[in-house]
Write an enzyme that holds these catalytic residues in place. Structure first.
Site, PDB file in Angstrom:
ATOM      1  N   PRO A   1       0.785  -1.227   0.000  1.00  0.00           N
ATOM      2  CA  PRO A   1       0.000   0.000   0.000  1.00  0.00           C
ATOM      3  C   PRO A   1       0.824   1.288   0.000  1.00  0.00           C
ATOM      4  CG  PRO A   1      -0.125  -1.117   2.132  1.00  0.00           C
ATOM      5  CD  PRO A   1       0.528  -2.072   1.173  1.00  0.00           C
ATOM      6  N   ASN A   2       0.314   2.247  -0.735  1.00  0.00           N
ATOM      7  CA  ASN A   2       0.844   3.617  -0.829  1.00  0.00           C
ATOM      8  C   ASN A   2       2.144   3.711  -1.624  1.00  0.00           C
ATOM      9  OD1 ASN A   2      -1.242   4.863   0.764  1.00  0.00           O
ATOM     10  ND2 ASN A   2      -0.357   3.795   2.509  1.00  0.00           N
TER      11      ASN A   2
ATOM     12  N   ARG B   1       5.011  11.093  -2.456  1.00  0.00           N
ATOM     13  CA  ARG B   1       4.698  10.749  -1.058  1.00  0.00           C
ATOM     14  C   ARG B   1       5.941  10.954  -0.183  1.00  0.00           C
ATOM     15  NH1 ARG B   1       4.623   4.623   1.234  1.00  0.00           N
ATOM     16  NH2 ARG B   1       3.938   5.127   3.326  1.00  0.00           N
TER      17      ARG B   1
ATOM     18  N   TYR C   1      11.098   8.857   1.360  1.00  0.00           N
ATOM     19  CA  TYR C   1      11.083   7.778   0.367  1.00  0.00           C
ATOM     20  C   TYR C   1      11.764   8.138  -0.954  1.00  0.00           C
ATOM     21  CZ  TYR C   1       7.756   5.829   3.686  1.00  0.00           C
ATOM     22  OH  TYR C   1       7.168   5.350   4.834  1.00  0.00           O
TER      23      TYR C   1
ATOM     24  N   ASN D   1       8.084  -5.464  -0.860  1.00  0.00           N
ATOM     25  CA  ASN D   1       7.957  -4.340   0.069  1.00  0.00           C
ATOM     26  C   ASN D   1       6.496  -4.292   0.525  1.00  0.00           C
ATOM     27  OD1 ASN D   1       7.766  -2.001   1.489  1.00  0.00           O
ATOM     28  ND2 ASN D   1       8.916  -0.750   0.017  1.00  0.00           N
TER      29      ASN D   1
ATOM     30  N   ALA E   1       3.132  -0.570   4.996  1.00  0.00           N
ATOM     31  CA  ALA E   1       2.739  -0.590   6.422  1.00  0.00           C
ATOM     32  C   ALA E   1       2.245  -1.961   6.880  1.00  0.00           C
ATOM     33  CB  ALA E   1       1.681   0.474   6.681  1.00  0.00           C
TER      34      ALA E   1
ATOM     35  N   GLU F   1      12.432  -9.404   1.862  1.00  0.00           N
ATOM     36  CA  GLU F   1      11.685  -8.209   2.292  1.00  0.00           C
ATOM     37  C   GLU F   1      12.561  -6.980   2.078  1.00  0.00           C
ATOM     38  OE1 GLU F   1      10.245  -8.505   6.342  1.00  0.00           O
ATOM     39  OE2 GLU F   1      10.166  -6.318   6.483  1.00  0.00           O
TER      40      GLU F   1
ATOM     41  N   HIS G   1      12.740  -2.498   2.084  1.00  0.00           N
ATOM     42  CA  HIS G   1      12.159  -1.210   2.456  1.00  0.00           C
ATOM     43  C   HIS G   1      13.050  -0.097   1.957  1.00  0.00           C
ATOM     44  CE1 HIS G   1       9.216  -3.172   4.983  1.00  0.00           C
ATOM     45  NE2 HIS G   1      10.189  -3.972   5.357  1.00  0.00           N
TER      46      HIS G   1
ATOM     47  N   ARG H   1      13.300   4.867  12.525  1.00  0.00           N
ATOM     48  CA  ARG H   1      11.986   5.524  12.457  1.00  0.00           C
ATOM     49  C   ARG H   1      11.139   5.238  13.707  1.00  0.00           C
ATOM     50  NH1 ARG H   1       9.233   4.967   6.880  1.00  0.00           N
ATOM     51  NH2 ARG H   1       8.210   6.831   7.723  1.00  0.00           N
TER      52      ARG H   1
HETATM   53  C1  DQA Z   1       8.171   1.195   3.841  1.00  0.00           C
HETATM   54  C2  DQA Z   1       8.201   1.445   5.357  1.00  0.00           C
HETATM   55  C3  DQA Z   1       6.833   1.268   5.969  1.00  0.00           C
HETATM   56  O1  DQA Z   1       6.881   1.524   7.366  1.00  0.00           O
HETATM   57  C4  DQA Z   1       5.856   2.243   5.341  1.00  0.00           C
HETATM   58  O2  DQA Z   1       4.560   2.045   5.861  1.00  0.00           O
HETATM   59  C5  DQA Z   1       5.844   2.170   3.857  1.00  0.00           C
HETATM   60  C6  DQA Z   1       7.117   2.067   3.162  1.00  0.00           C
HETATM   61  C7  DQA Z   1       9.523   1.501   3.160  1.00  0.00           C
HETATM   62  O3  DQA Z   1       9.697   1.077   2.033  1.00  0.00           O
HETATM   63  O4  DQA Z   1      10.374   2.177   3.751  1.00  0.00           O
HETATM   64  O5  DQA Z   1       4.812   2.274   3.218  1.00  0.00           O
HETATM   65  O6  DQA Z   1       7.874  -0.172   3.620  1.00  0.00           O
END
Ligand code: DQA
Length: 159
Positions: free
Chosen positions: A9-10, A17, A22, A75, A78, A99, A101, A108
């Protein structure tokens, strides 16, 4: 050799964003970069992003059942921090999941410093922006025994 890049998501909003967290690359730019890198190694890649937990679970299951990839670079956004359903889907797979990020989770908020996915993943890479996906790609090649990383390859190339 086939690799799926899966984003949660997102991550469709990358570029605009929270760019200070990011970066300024869009997801499309990241994916085009990975596509070009994979081409150099003769690796087939596919990409999928969803904001929906169930769609991510469906894609994980489908990829495993239909042998659509040899490894998944994921990835989970959240969902990383609380989705037991995604963790179970990762644990049910017989192919490795790496995984990744963009941000360094451990610099964080406290809630981001736990991943419920990580115990089911082959490993976790966090904090390098686009580099996290690139490192994930190389980790996948190493895990899968890609020809470029076979022992003795350097000596062979030198001949
Ligand atoms: C993320 C880190 C997560 O905490 C966050 O909710 C994201 C992006 C990252 O790529 O740093 O959406 O996965």
């Amino acid at each position: 050799m086939k690799i799926l890049f899966l984003n949660g998501p997102n991550l469709n909003l990358l570029g605009t964003r929270e760019p200070e967290v990011y970066g300024r690359l869009t997801l499309n730019q990241i994916n085009r970069h990975l596509e070009a890198l994979a081409k150099d190694y003769g690796v087939e890649v596919s990409f999928f992003q969803s904001n929906h937990e169930g769609d991510l679970i469906d894609r994980l299951q489908q990829t495993g059942l239909n042998q659509e990839a040899d490894c998944i670079i994921f990835n989970p956004g959240a969902f990383t921090h609380y989705s037991y359903a995604l963790r179970d889907a990762v644990a049910a797979l017989s192919i490795p999941v790496i995984e990744v990020h963009l941000s360094n989770l451990y610099q964080r908020e406290a809630f981001r410093q736990q991943s419920v996915i990580a115990p089911a993943a082959a490993g976790q890479i966090s904090g390098f922006g686009l580099g996290s996906y690139i490192a994930g790609f190389y980790a996948a090649l190493l895990l899968l025994g890609h020809d470029s990383f076979k022992p003795g390859k350097e000596e062979e190339d030198a001949i």
